[in-house]
Design a protein around this motif. Structure first.
Motif, mmCIF file in Angstrom:
data_model
loop_
_atom_site.group_PDB
_atom_site.id
_atom_site.type_symbol
_atom_site.label_atom_id
_atom_site.label_comp_id
_atom_site.label_asym_id
_atom_site.label_seq_id
_atom_site.Cartn_x
_atom_site.Cartn_y
_atom_site.Cartn_z
ATOM 1 N N UNK A 23 -9.296 4.145 6.949
ATOM 2 C CA UNK A 23 -8.670 4.857 5.931
ATOM 3 C C UNK A 23 -7.387 5.482 6.864
ATOM 4 N N UNK A 24 -7.842 6.411 7.907
ATOM 5 C CA UNK A 24 -7.129 7.311 8.584
ATOM 6 C C UNK A 24 -5.920 6.499 9.455
ATOM 7 N N UNK A 25 -6.399 5.097 9.876
ATOM 8 C CA UNK A 25 -5.371 4.278 10.710
ATOM 9 C C UNK A 25 -4.439 3.536 9.513
ATOM 10 N N UNK A 26 -4.893 3.604 8.633
ATOM 11 C CA UNK A 26 -3.723 3.057 7.402
ATOM 12 C C UNK A 26 -4.115 1.369 7.123
ATOM 13 N N UNK A 27 -5.442 1.106 7.618
ATOM 14 C CA UNK A 27 -5.892 -0.072 7.511
ATOM 15 C C UNK A 27 -6.420 -0.300 5.999
ATOM 16 N N UNK A 28 -6.895 0.785 5.401
ATOM 17 C CA UNK A 28 -7.341 0.675 3.898
ATOM 18 C C UNK A 28 -6.423 1.865 3.393
ATOM 19 N N UNK A 29 -5.935 1.512 2.001
ATOM 20 C CA UNK A 29 -4.947 2.316 1.331
ATOM 21 C C UNK A 29 -5.607 2.833 -0.115
ATOM 22 N N UNK A 30 -5.198 3.848 -0.509
ATOM 23 C CA UNK A 30 -5.778 4.072 -2.111
ATOM 24 C C UNK A 30 -5.640 2.941 -3.120
ATOM 25 N N UNK A 31 -6.575 2.675 -3.544
ATOM 26 C CA UNK A 31 -6.834 1.451 -4.739
ATOM 27 C C UNK A 31 -7.316 0.170 -3.920
ATOM 28 N N UNK A 32 -7.391 0.297 -2.941
ATOM 29 C CA UNK A 32 -7.950 -1.126 -2.210
ATOM 30 C C UNK A 32 -9.478 -1.087 -2.425
ATOM 31 N N UNK A 33 -9.807 -2.468 -2.755
ATOM 32 C CA UNK A 33 -11.161 -2.613 -3.050
ATOM 33 C C UNK A 33 -12.089 -3.079 -1.742
ATOM 34 N N UNK A 34 -13.259 -2.362 -1.743
ATOM 35 C CA UNK A 34 -13.894 -2.665 -0.446
ATOM 36 C C UNK A 34 -14.881 -3.947 -0.627
ATOM 37 N N UNK A 35 -15.327 -4.480 0.472
ATOM 38 C CA UNK A 35 -16.186 -5.514 0.512
ATOM 39 C C UNK A 35 -17.436 -5.108 -0.379
ATOM 40 N N UNK A 36 -18.215 -6.035 -0.890
ATOM 41 C CA UNK A 36 -19.481 -5.859 -1.752
ATOM 42 C C UNK A 36 -20.532 -5.221 -0.670
ATOM 43 N N UNK A 62 -15.418 12.353 -1.678
ATOM 44 C CA UNK A 62 -14.035 12.116 -2.438
ATOM 45 C C UNK A 62 -13.190 11.012 -1.962
ATOM 46 N N UNK A 63 -13.608 10.252 -1.052
ATOM 47 C CA UNK A 63 -13.023 9.095 -0.470
ATOM 48 C C UNK A 63 -13.013 7.896 -1.309
ATOM 49 N N UNK A 64 -14.076 7.847 -1.864
ATOM 50 C CA UNK A 64 -14.306 6.278 -2.369
ATOM 51 C C UNK A 64 -14.696 6.605 -4.034
ATOM 52 N N UNK A 65 -14.264 5.802 -4.664
ATOM 53 C CA UNK A 65 -14.888 5.672 -6.233
ATOM 54 C C UNK A 65 -15.391 4.413 -6.560
ATOM 55 N N UNK A 66 -16.766 4.582 -6.783
ATOM 56 C CA UNK A 66 -17.597 3.572 -7.323
ATOM 57 C C UNK A 66 -17.587 3.274 -8.526
ATOM 58 N N UNK A 67 -17.177 2.196 -9.052
ATOM 59 C CA UNK A 67 -17.200 1.618 -10.586
ATOM 60 C C UNK A 67 -18.321 0.540 -10.770
ATOM 61 N N UNK A 68 -19.284 0.979 -11.686
ATOM 62 C CA UNK A 68 -20.269 0.293 -11.656
ATOM 63 C C UNK A 68 -19.880 -0.946 -12.573
ATOM 64 N N UNK A 69 -20.325 -2.396 -11.867
ATOM 65 C CA UNK A 69 -19.553 -3.498 -12.366
ATOM 66 C C UNK A 69 -18.724 -4.177 -11.928
ATOM 67 N N UNK A 70 -17.723 -3.135 -11.426
ATOM 68 C CA UNK A 70 -16.462 -3.340 -10.726
ATOM 69 C C UNK A 70 -16.412 -3.705 -9.389
ATOM 70 N N UNK A 71 -16.919 -2.545 -8.674
ATOM 71 C CA UNK A 71 -16.884 -2.538 -6.930
ATOM 72 C C UNK A 71 -16.607 -1.223 -6.706
ATOM 73 N N UNK A 72 -16.094 -1.007 -5.198
ATOM 74 C CA UNK A 72 -15.952 0.124 -4.641
ATOM 75 C C UNK A 72 -14.757 0.151 -4.195
ATOM 76 N N UNK A 73 -13.709 1.215 -4.661
ATOM 77 C CA UNK A 73 -12.342 1.246 -4.208
ATOM 78 C C UNK A 73 -12.025 2.675 -3.366
#
Length: 239
Positions: A23-36, A62-73
């Motif tokens: 995240x800090x290096x800019x390889x992951x951005x707000x709204x990006x979905x993580x692997x399962x 506060x860095x991730x948002x886990x949405x049940x049935x959808x994934x982790x963002x």
């Protein structure tokens, strides 16, 4: 020799560090979905339980948002993640007058500098109204002066046109209101001519904002808040 025991870091902590680095290096951005969970476990060669524990920790941070049935963002930046813990702190620890004055120096010195740079006509009008009410409060008893004082400082925050700074000022509103009331009452009741001097200091701040004297506005505000802090300490030491 000052040696410390070697500690083996838990696997989930290493996963947390890797994702934070991405995240800090800019390889992951707000709204990006993580692997399962399964895919992350395979890529990292760890158990799904370790992945799950790491994701929960990152969610609490506060860095991730886990949405049940959808994934982790990756969570989008939200000022509430900063402000809400501050609200809780001020509610639970109300006897922090001096510390709040220190916080005010940080917030308000910067706010007044921004206000001197950015204030619009309507902002100057709000400051003038608060000053007029403060001046009228010199001749009457009650808390009119306190209310006008608080209104003046919040008008400065509004004039900064910085939404985060305004939100932070609103967060400390109740504590600041009580602190301002306490310091003003103690100071005025123990020192002759204080109400008039406070009014003149606020007027000087207003004039610096109106004339767009940024550094002068900051200096006057800093000196004003230092004086309030010193007087409060002096009064409490003698009480």
């Amino acid at each position: 020799m000052d040696l410390k025991p070697v500690k083996t870091r838990r696997i989930y902590e290493q996963i947390v560090d890797q994702i934070k680095s991405l995240i800090t290096q800019g390889n992951l951005h707000p709204g990006d979905k993580l692997l399962s969970e399964r895919e992350l476990a395979e890529h990292l060669c760890v158990s799904r339980a370790s992945v799950r524990e790491a994701l929960r920790s990152l969610e609490i941070m506060g860095l991730l948002e886990i949405k049940p049935g959808e994934g982790t963002y990756i969570r989008k930046a939200d000022i509430n993640t900063v402000v809400e813990p501050l609200v809780l702190m001020f509610l639970l620890e109300q006897d922090k007058t001096r510390e709040l004055l220190e916080v005010r120096k940080g917030l308000e010195v910067e706010a007044v500098g921004l206000a001197a740079e950015r204030a619009l006509e309507e902002d100057l009008f709000s400051l003038e109204r608060a000053l007029q009410q403060m001046e009228q409060g010199l001749d009457i008893s009650g808390n009119a002066g306190e209310k006008a004082d608080l209104k003046f400082h919040f008008a400065i925050a509004e004039a900064s046109h910085n939404s985060i700074l305004i939100r932070l000022m609103n967060t400390v509103h109740d504590s600041m209101n009580q602190t301002l009331k306490t310091t003003r009452q103690l100071w005025i009741s123990n020192t002759d001519g204080t109400a008039e001097r406070l009014y003149e200091e606020h007027r000087a701040i207003y004039m610096a904002i109106k004339n767009k004297h940024i550094e002068k506005a900051r200096q006057i505000m800093y000196e004003h808040l230092i004086k309030v802090e010193q007087e409060l300490c002096k009064i409490r030491a003698n009480s």
